[in-house]
Design an enzyme around this catalytic site. Structure first.
Site, PDB file in Angstrom:
ATOM      1  N   HIS A  31      37.943  59.556   0.097  1.00 45.33           N
ATOM      2  CA  HIS A  31      39.034  59.401  -0.863  1.00 45.33           C
ATOM      3  C   HIS A  31      38.526  59.016  -2.257  1.00 45.33           C
ATOM      4  O   HIS A  31      39.305  58.736  -3.153  1.00 45.33           O
ATOM      5  CB  HIS A  31      40.008  58.331  -0.323  1.00 45.33           C
ATOM      6  CG  HIS A  31      41.265  58.223  -1.118  1.00 45.33           C
ATOM      7  ND1 HIS A  31      41.842  59.289  -1.759  1.00 45.33           N
ATOM      8  CD2 HIS A  31      42.057  57.165  -1.387  1.00 45.33           C
ATOM      9  CE1 HIS A  31      42.935  58.896  -2.388  1.00 45.33           C
ATOM     10  NE2 HIS A  31      43.086  57.602  -2.186  1.00 45.33           N
ATOM     11  N   CYS A  32      37.193  58.955  -2.448  1.00 43.11           N
ATOM     12  CA  CYS A  32      36.679  58.439  -3.732  1.00 43.11           C
ATOM     13  C   CYS A  32      35.848  59.456  -4.513  1.00 43.11           C
ATOM     14  O   CYS A  32      36.283  59.926  -5.562  1.00 43.11           O
ATOM     15  CB  CYS A  32      35.853  57.187  -3.488  1.00 43.11           C
ATOM     16  SG  CYS A  32      36.826  55.824  -2.845  1.00 43.11           S
ATOM     17  N   ILE A  33      34.661  59.762  -3.996  1.00 49.35           N
ATOM     18  CA  ILE A  33      33.685  60.502  -4.815  1.00 49.35           C
ATOM     19  C   ILE A  33      34.182  61.905  -5.226  1.00 49.35           C
ATOM     20  O   ILE A  33      33.951  62.313  -6.360  1.00 49.35           O
ATOM     21  CB  ILE A  33      32.311  60.611  -4.090  1.00 49.35           C
ATOM     22  CG1 ILE A  33      31.882  59.241  -3.534  1.00 49.35           C
ATOM     23  CG2 ILE A  33      31.230  61.158  -5.007  1.00 49.35           C
ATOM     24  CD1 ILE A  33      31.599  58.178  -4.567  1.00 49.35           C
TER      25      ILE A  33
END
Ligand SMILES: NC(=O)c1ccc[n+]([C@@H]2O[C@H](COP(=O)([O-])OP(=O)(O)OC[C@H]3O[C@@H](n4cnc5c(N)ncnc54)[C@H](O)[C@@H]3O)[C@@H](O)[C@H]2O)c1
Length: 432
Positions: A270-272
């Site tokens: 869900h981030c990078i």
């Protein structure tokens, strides 16, 4: 301000966490463990029921940890936002995805802030933790909260503090990862820092929410760009007939000036894959065209197709086509040791293989079934002989639980995108 700080330091503050996912649940437990009375608020009744029953739905959190805090009366969960009226502090930990156009989707943040606005009262502290572009706290959250007549820095406190948790990391957790905090006013920073000091070892105050928002995006852009670089190096090594893994292992013996990043089937989680585009969007809104972010995104998003090319070539050498081939995927989570399949590159690889007519099966000790991206697949356990009638195994997530030695001994062909088979040899092994 001092009154709330004193209440927090006496551990008498009532704390609320909005959004009880990978970020919110560990944070809520850390607050509860510090002796703060903590309430988790989530729109998902299944999560609330699980917490009430002392059951975890996150790999890094054990049932017993939840049960201990729930039984002690320090932690409870609810779907009822009215509880906000009774709270002293409120942390927002809801998702911040991208739209299909790669524009920020702040729907969840806006929904949570609207709920807070309904119950906001004097003396409360609100902290946004969801990753977002520089300016969100002051341009989106602050005006909504102030629209009821209360003023930030005078009547209530508002700050941004990025969450830096790394799911599956056994060494660093919510407690020992330093917490960056930027308040709208110096008093806001002081109150927010006082809250985190109860449960986090190191607090790093910065001059504004914008700086704190940018810190998180710099960190994740740094990762995305370096992974993009090493993925491009992997493509180059392929063209040059070199083993990229051997090159990285040797390069990382340099004791300064080099940090090892590893290639793979693409970015996940869900981030990078998402956060850098929040920054990119904001930069473009201000007339700045970011190049590294776009280039890294382009290279990283191309990796699933490169993996499929590797599988296709490997099958071709065995006089087989992808159409009709029985391909078994090892690992579908976006990284080792977690049960999260959001944005997982494994799903992209599998989708392309399925479109080409492959018959897919998979194993993943953390993901019993896939019910997204058009897939309806249940995991099949890796048992003795289960790879006997498979044409090709593709390692997409290097979970430690897999017996790679046995995979190499029983599968006719193995494509390894994670260097999980290091030390194992065989003509039927194809490495990224
Ligand atoms: N997962 C990570 O590793 C990680 C690490 C650092 C930062 N972050 C950031 O933290 C934020 C949360 O990520 P996550 O992985 O915990 O997401 P998640 O999807 O695991 O959890 C979010 C939770 O919020 C709930 N929710 C959604 N809308 C809500 C609303 N209006 N009110 C109350 N609850 C609501 C959902 O039901 C869900 O339980 C994101 O901005 C993410 O980028 C995530």
């Amino acid at each position: 301000m001092q009154k709330l700080i004193d209440t927090i330091r006496r551990r008498e503050a009532r704390c609320g966490i909005i959004g009880l996912g990978y970020v919110g649940l560990p944070l809520a437990l850390e607050f509860a463990r510090a002796g703060l009375h903590t309430v988790g608020i989530d729109v998902d009744p299944a999560k609330v029921d699980a917490i009430t029953a002392g059951r975890s739905y996150i790999t890094d959190v054990h049932d017993a940890e939840i049960k201990e805090q729930v039984d002690a009366g320090r932690f409870r969960a609810t779907t009822d936002f009215a509880v906000i009226a009774e709270l002293d502090t409120i942390n927002i930990c809801v998702p911040t995805p991208l739209r299909k156009t790669k524009d920020p989707d702040l729907t969840y943040v806006v929904a949570a802030v609207n709920e807070i606005r309904r119950y906001l009262r004097r003396g409360q502290l609100v902290i946004l933790e969801s990753t977002t572009y520089p300016g969100t706290t002051e341009e989106v959250v602050q005006p909504t909260l102030e629209s009821g007549g209360l003023e930030v820095g005078r009547d209530f406190w508002l700050a941004f503090s990025p969450e830096r948790i790394d799911p599956g990391n056994a060494r660093f957790n919510t407690r020992n990862i330093p917490k960056v905090v930027g308040g709208v006013t110096p008093h806001c920073t002081a109150v927010a820092a006082a809250l985190y000091e109860q449960s986090v070892e190191t607090v790093v105050p910065v001059s504004s929410p914008r700086v704190a928002e940018m810190v998180k995006l710099l960190e994740n852009t740094f990762r995305s760009v370096n992974i993009g670089l090493v993925n491009e190096v992997a493509l180059m090594c392929h063209a040059l007939g070199l083993n990229v893994w051997e090159v990285i292992e040797a390069a990382k013996t340099k004791p300064f000036g080099f940090m090892a990043f590893y290639p793979g089937p693409g970015l996940g989680g869900h981030c990078i894959p998402i956060d850098p585009f929040y920054l990119s969007w904001k930069a473009k809104m201000n007339g700045f065209e970011p190049r590294f972010i776009e280039l890294a995104g382009h290279i990283n998003e191309g990796m699933p197709r490169f993996v499929v090319e590797k599988v296709t070539d490997a099958l071709n050498r065995h006089r087989k086509s992808v159409r009709g081939a029985r391909i078994h995927v090892l690992g579908v989570a976006y990284k080792a040791g977690v049960n999260d399949v959001r944005e997982s590159p494994a799903l992209s690889v599998m989708r392309i293989l399925a479109e080409k007519g492959a018959e897919l099966s998979y194993s993943d000790p953390y993901v019993p079934a896939i019910r997204e991206d058009g897939f309806e697949l249940d995991a099949s356990p890796l048992e003795n002989g289960s790879l006997g009638n498979i044409d090709c195994v593709v390692v997409l997530t290097d979970h430690r639980e897999f017996d790679y030695d046995r995979v190499v001994k029983t599968a006719p062909l193995v494509v390894d995108t994670r260097n999980a088979l290091r030390g194992l040899e065989g003509d039927h092994i194809v490495r990224l």
